[in-house]
Design an enzyme around this catalytic site. Structure first.
Site, PDB file in Angstrom:
ATOM      1  N   ASP A  64       0.786  -1.240   0.000  1.00 16.83           N
ATOM      2  CA  ASP A  64       0.000   0.000   0.000  1.00 16.83           C
ATOM      3  C   ASP A  64       0.817   1.290   0.000  1.00 16.83           C
ATOM      4  O   ASP A  64       0.519   2.230   0.757  1.00 16.83           O
ATOM      5  CB  ASP A  64      -0.947   0.015   1.201  1.00 16.83           C
ATOM      6  CG  ASP A  64      -1.942  -1.127   1.180  1.00 16.83           C
ATOM      7  OD1 ASP A  64      -1.853  -1.991   0.294  1.00 16.83           O
ATOM      8  OD2 ASP A  64      -2.818  -1.162   2.068  1.00 16.83           O
ATOM      9  N   LYS A  78      -6.963  -4.976  -3.177  1.00 11.72           N
ATOM     10  CA  LYS A  78      -7.719  -5.506  -2.048  1.00 11.72           C
ATOM     11  C   LYS A  78      -8.728  -4.463  -1.582  1.00 11.72           C
ATOM     12  O   LYS A  78      -8.656  -3.300  -1.979  1.00 11.72           O
ATOM     13  CB  LYS A  78      -6.792  -5.899  -0.896  1.00 11.72           C
ATOM     14  CG  LYS A  78      -5.937  -4.764  -0.334  1.00 11.72           C
ATOM     15  CD  LYS A  78      -4.910  -5.292   0.642  1.00 11.72           C
ATOM     16  CE  LYS A  78      -4.019  -4.206   1.216  1.00 11.72           C
ATOM     17  NZ  LYS A  78      -4.713  -3.302   2.141  1.00 11.72           N
ATOM     18  N   CYS A 104      -2.062  -2.553   7.639  1.00 13.03           N
ATOM     19  CA  CYS A 104      -1.939  -3.414   6.453  1.00 13.03           C
ATOM     20  C   CYS A 104      -0.618  -4.172   6.380  1.00 13.03           C
ATOM     21  O   CYS A 104      -0.593  -5.328   5.966  1.00 13.03           O
ATOM     22  CB  CYS A 104      -2.169  -2.586   5.189  1.00 13.03           C
ATOM     23  SG  CYS A 104      -3.842  -1.886   5.109  1.00 13.03           S
TER      24      CYS A 104
END
Length: 294
Positions: A49, A164, A209
């Site tokens: 991310d 995701k 994450c």
């Protein structure tokens, strides 16, 4: 885990009566074979991310941009590279704006009702599944600038993007599973396809994450190494808590200067030992050889 058998190209794995918190590990047959044959380890880099909204946008993490040059330096060392990315629809359940206006109903067990909620508070959404949900600013909306990777993050040869958080009704911190363990991304099957034994994890954010991606990789049986200089967290306390949780699950933390040496390791025997330690009992059937390992 219901006891049904999960079929993969190389193995059938029984998920019934398993010990520990490893979900299941279809890597076992490949790893057992690799250890027996003396094949080298296969490493993959998972970049979590590194997107504009987490660096300079609506959910910016302090010093988030500092992970970019470290990742750029490490990337060329890896043959297999996967970049995860939040890719949310505008009506995503993690957005405070959607819960506040009543798009999603909170559970009767939630101490905070959606209409009374504030940004960054945690509520219990009714679901299904009924889950705790931290309420975030709108971020990484599909097709937006905020969802793009940071402009200075290099594009590596053969890299694969793994989106995701596309299901509007459940959040997805991990690059492998959503927060309810109800659906998964292709990441695990791609690692399996390339015979990956060890993963190196970096990116944003440590306490969410990055941490949950590392934990899921560990419970799938991979050796997991997180690079200290290539991660940043939302908050210090929650980041420290996540690091402790990861270490308890067998995740290793190292400096970026140690990565070249790490990638020179070849012995796969620790992979099998690790899986046996995490999962006390399992049964794997090698479909091709019609042989079971218990």
């Amino acid at each position: 885990l219901t006891g049904e058998k999960v079929v993969y190209p190389e193995a059938v794995v029984s998920t019934q009566s398993t010990g520990g918190d490893l979900l299941y590990s279809p890597t076992l047959v490949a790893l057992l074979q690799a250890a027996a044959s003396g094949e080298n380890k296969v490493f993959a880099l998972i970049i979590v991310d590194v997107q504009n909204d987490f660096i300079s946008g609506s959910l910016a993490v302090a010093e988030g941009e500092m992970v970019v040059p470290v990742i750029n330096e490490m990337g060329p060392l890896f043959k297999h590279i996967y970049k995860t990315a939040d890719w949310h629809p505008a009506n995503h359940i993690s957005f405070h704006s959607n819960v506040k206006k009543g798009l999603y109903e909170t559970s009767a067990r939630s101490n905070i009702k959606g209409c009374d909620s504030e940004m960054f508070q945690t509520v219990i959404v009714k679901g299904p599944p009924e889950l705790k949900q931290t309420l975030w600013p709108d971020h990484c909306i599909q097709g937006s600038f905020g969802a793009e990777f940071h402009k200075d993050l290099k594009v590596f040869p053969g890299e694969v993007r793994v989106n995701k958080g596309m299901n509007s009704t459940v959040d997805s911190y991990s690059g492998f599973w959503d927060n309810g363990d109800t659906s998964h991304t292709p990441l695990f099957s791609m690692l399996l396809e390339h015979g990956v034994t060890d993963v190196v994890v970096c990116g944003i954010a440590t306490d969410f994450c990055v941490g949950f991606t590392a934990l899921d990789a560990a419970r799938h049986g991979f050796r997991v190494v997180v690079v200290d200089e290539a991660i940043r967290g939302v908050m210090h306390d929650t980041s420290a808590g996540m690091v402790a949780r990861c270490k308890a699950a067998g995740v290793e933390f190292t400096s970026c200067s140690n990565v070249p040496k790490l990638l020179q390791e070849t012995d796969t025997s620790d992979t099998v030992e690790r899986i046996f330690r995490v999962k006390k009992h399992f049964t794997v059937t090698d479909v091709n050889a019609n042989q079971q390992y218990t």
